[in-house]
Each structure stands twice: as structure tokens, then as C-alpha cells.
Design a protein around this motif. Structure first.
Motif, PDB file in Angstrom:
ATOM      1  N   LYS A  46      42.701 -47.109 -27.976  1.00  0.00           N
ATOM      2  CA  LYS A  46      42.910 -48.611 -27.531  1.00  0.00           C
ATOM      3  C   LYS A  46      41.701 -48.917 -26.415  1.00  0.00           C
ATOM      4  N   MET A  47      41.589 -47.926 -25.541  1.00  0.00           N
ATOM      5  CA  MET A  47      40.354 -48.099 -24.345  1.00  0.00           C
ATOM      6  C   MET A  47      39.053 -48.360 -25.440  1.00  0.00           C
ATOM      7  N   ALA A 102      38.663 -51.747 -26.819  1.00  0.00           N
ATOM      8  CA  ALA A 102      38.707 -52.837 -25.533  1.00  0.00           C
ATOM      9  C   ALA A 102      37.136 -52.888 -25.006  1.00  0.00           C
ATOM     10  N   ALA A 108      34.792 -53.982 -27.374  1.00  0.00           N
ATOM     11  CA  ALA A 108      34.872 -55.491 -27.255  1.00  0.00           C
ATOM     12  C   ALA A 108      33.931 -56.172 -26.246  1.00  0.00           C
ATOM     13  N   LYS A 109      33.968 -55.628 -25.283  1.00  0.00           N
ATOM     14  CA  LYS A 109      33.125 -56.080 -24.092  1.00  0.00           C
ATOM     15  C   LYS A 109      31.759 -55.765 -24.240  1.00  0.00           C
ATOM     16  N   GLU A 162      47.649 -50.766 -25.647  1.00  0.00           N
ATOM     17  CA  GLU A 162      46.931 -51.905 -25.429  1.00  0.00           C
ATOM     18  C   GLU A 162      46.714 -52.460 -24.036  1.00  0.00           C
ATOM     19  N   ALA A 218      44.810 -50.356 -21.792  1.00  0.00           N
ATOM     20  CA  ALA A 218      43.283 -50.571 -22.050  1.00  0.00           C
ATOM     21  C   ALA A 218      42.866 -51.831 -21.391  1.00  0.00           C
ATOM     22  N   GLN A 219      43.795 -52.976 -21.344  1.00  0.00           N
ATOM     23  CA  GLN A 219      43.264 -54.113 -20.674  1.00  0.00           C
ATOM     24  C   GLN A 219      43.025 -53.971 -19.274  1.00  0.00           C
ATOM     25  N   VAL A 240      39.863 -52.267 -18.527  1.00  0.00           N
ATOM     26  CA  VAL A 240      38.640 -53.224 -18.505  1.00  0.00           C
ATOM     27  C   VAL A 240      38.547 -54.106 -17.180  1.00  0.00           C
ATOM     28  N   THR A 241      39.768 -54.482 -16.822  1.00  0.00           N
ATOM     29  CA  THR A 241      39.896 -55.189 -15.555  1.00  0.00           C
ATOM     30  C   THR A 241      39.530 -54.081 -14.373  1.00  0.00           C
TER      31      THR A 241
END
Ligand SMILES: NC(=O)c1ccc[n+]([C@@H]2O[C@H](COP(=O)([O-])OP(=O)(O)OC[C@H]3O[C@@H](n4cnc5c(N)ncnc54)[C@H](OP(=O)(O)O)[C@@H]3O)[C@@H](O)[C@H]2O)c1
Length: 268
Positions: free
Chosen positions: A20-21, A24, A27-28, A210, A213-214, A217-218
């Protein structure tokens, strides 16, 4: 750090959280070097991403004596072509058992993968990581709270937290941040059915991967030194530092349930 066009080396990429990482981070706008032992799983993950051609796979067993050397050689060759901006130390494992019933070898392997590996990959990364760059170490709530059945895993993750803090301070001003993210229980193959059932009985919330994973990103985007995922775990981590007796009393009340689930494995 803005992740667009950055190259991220992700260990444990084929696992529940790693997968999931990868999604993510892609996607960035990041490119990925996906690291684990099983090539088929890594290739399947790479091909499941939106732009497989942007990513690479690297097979490494960190519990083999040449694991770090293989990673280091790959990265030194890689940075001649393209910089590596982020290292995420996410590979990990654990065994939910009484200490008395563990073999010395399984304890050594658990400590090596969860603690020595992030230390050694971080050391290697000092030779090839781009400045500004980030090392992100994935810890656990169990790095802040000692929990029965996870003695050596708690020790390893506590070590990872202190290591991350110390290295971040050691590298202050040198262009590399060292961050620490502590997920709570997360629904991945790391937790077998007993652990999942025990968490349910104890009322411990389990996050979807997920969610972790978010948070990855943060923490990378905001470059926060350390983050813990979830209430009340975030609070318990602090309470355990200040008033450990309170947490011991609370775990004592759960002891029969915890031992019941540890014993299920031991009796297998
Ligand atoms: N799931 C949770 O409840 C939870 C909670 C807090 C923290 N965490 C932490 O989050 C991280 C990811 O866990 P997860 O839940 O995603 O676990 P997972 O699904 O079991 O995935 C583990 C990953 O590590 C790789 N790996 C295992 N042994 C390895 C070795 N010797 N050398 C190289 N790679 C190895 C595995 O791939 P191969 O088998 O192909 O090598 C896999 O990609 C770990 O650090 C874990 O401690 C998890």
C-alpha cells in the motif's frame, strides 16, 4: 519533502503495508526500488502499479550475511544513474510467543531484521543517499509499550525509535532527516488469526494498511521526526513513559486473554 520525481527505496515492499505504501508513493509521483526476498511477489507488485517501467525490484534477504552488501552495491551503482532520495526501512517480522519458548536463533533473526537491519541500511545509505534526503524507519506501538508475547519485538522496535532519534540528531545540518513512524495493529499477514482474534477480544483497533501508507506520505511530506498512529495507542505510548504502572495494571487485567492466545501457538 515533495515526493514528485523522487526515488524511494522501500524494504518489505511486498508485505501488507509495503504494497500500500508503494501505491501511495507512486500516486505522489515517486519512483520506487522495491526490496524483499521473494522476486515473484516483487515483480507482481511492480506490474500492478500504474507505471511499472518507472520502478525496479531488488531481491535481498537481510538475514543473510551478504544482505546489506547486496543492497549497498545496487545503490552505489544506481546513484551513478539516478539519485536515491528516500530510504524506507519497513521490512520486519515477529513471533507471538513466550520468551521461554523461543529458540535463540529465532530471537537473533528477529532482532537482526527489525533492529540491526535498519541500523546497517542507514549506515550504508550515508554513502549514497541524496542530500536533502530522508531515512524513514517503521517502528510499532510495541516500541513504546512492552507487551507479553512480543518481548524481543518490543525491544527491537524500541531500539529503532531511539536509533532514529539519535541519528536524526547526529545528522542535524547534514541534509539527511531520520524519521520514525509507529503503526498500531494493522491488518496484514504479519498478524496470524490468533493475533487478529486476540486484538478483537481485547478491543484493540486494527488499521487497514492504507492508513499506514497515508501516514507515510504525511511524515515524509512534513518531515515530522516521529509519529504514532491511532488513539488511544498514541496516548498509551506517552502514559507508559510517565506512569508505566498504570499500563502494567491494565495489561494485567488482560493477561488471561493474552496468555490464552499465546498458548494456542505454543500448543501447535
Ligand atoms: N502489521 C502490523 O500489525 C504492524 C504494526 C506495527 C508495525 N508494523 C511494522 O510494519 C512493517 C511492515 O509490516 P507488515 O505488516 O507489512 O508485514 P508483512 O506483511 O509480513 O510484510 C513483511 C515484509 O518484509 C519482507 N521481509 C521479511 N523478512 C525479510 C528478510 N529476511 N529480508 C528482506 N525482507 C524481508 C517480506 O517480504 P519477503 O517475505 O518476500 O522477504 C515483506 O515484504 C514491519 O516493520 C512491522 O514490524 C506492522
Amino acid at each position: 519533502m515533495n515526493l514528485q520525481d523522487k526515488q524511494v527505496l522501500l524494504t518489505g515492499a511486498s508485505g501488507g503495508i509495503g504494497e500500500k505504501m508503494a501505491l501511495a508513493l507512486e500516486a505522489k509521483g515517486a519512483s520506487l526500488i522495491l526490496v524483499a526476498r521473494n522476486r515473484n511477489k516483487l515483480e507482481a507488485l511492480k506490474n500492478s502499479l500504474n507505471y511499472p517501467q518507472r520502478h525496479q525490484v531488488l531481491c535481498v534477504d537481510f538475514n543473510q550475511s551478504d544482505g546489506i552488501e547486496i543492497l549497498d552495491e545496487f545503490c552505489l551503482a544506481q546513484v551513478k544513474k539516478r539519485r536515491i532520495d528516500v530510504l524506507i526501512n519497513n521490512a520486519g517480522n515477529n513471533q507471538f510467543s513466550f520468551l521461554a519458548q523461543r529458540s535463540a536463533q529465532s530471537l537473533q533473526q528477529e532482532m537482526h531484521l527489525n533492529l540491526m537491519t535498519p541500523i546497517l541500511t542507514s549506515q550504508a545509505a550515508l554513502g549514497w543517499l541524496q542530500r536533502p534526503g530522508i531515512i524513514l524507519n517503521i517502528g510499532s506501538t510495541f516500541g513504546s509499550i512492552g507487551f507479553p508475547g512480543y518481548t524481543s519485538y518490543c525491544a527491537a522496535k524500541a531500539g529503532v525509535q531511539r536509533f532514529s532519534e539519535a541519528l536524526d540528531r547526529e545528522l542535524d545540518g547534514a541534509g539527511i532527516r531520520v524519521l520514525y513512524l509507529a503503526p498500531r495493529a494493522t491488518a496484514t499477514p504479519l498478524n496470524d488469526d490468533r493475533v487478529t482474534e486476540m486484538n478483537r477480544r481485547l478491543g484493540n483497533h486494527s488499521d487497514a494498511p492504507e492508513v499506514v501508507a497515508q501516514h507515510v506520505v504525511t511524515i515524509l511530506e512534513k518531515e515530522r521526526a516521529a509519529m504514532w498512529i491511532g488513539w488511544p495507542e498514541k496516548l498509551f505510548a506517552r502514559v507508559n513513559q510517565l506512569l508505566p504502572k498504570l499500563v502494567s495494571n491494565s495489561i494485567r487485567k488482560q493477561q488471561d486473554t493474552i496468555h490464552h492466545y499465546i498458548n494456542q501457538a505454543t500448543s501447535k
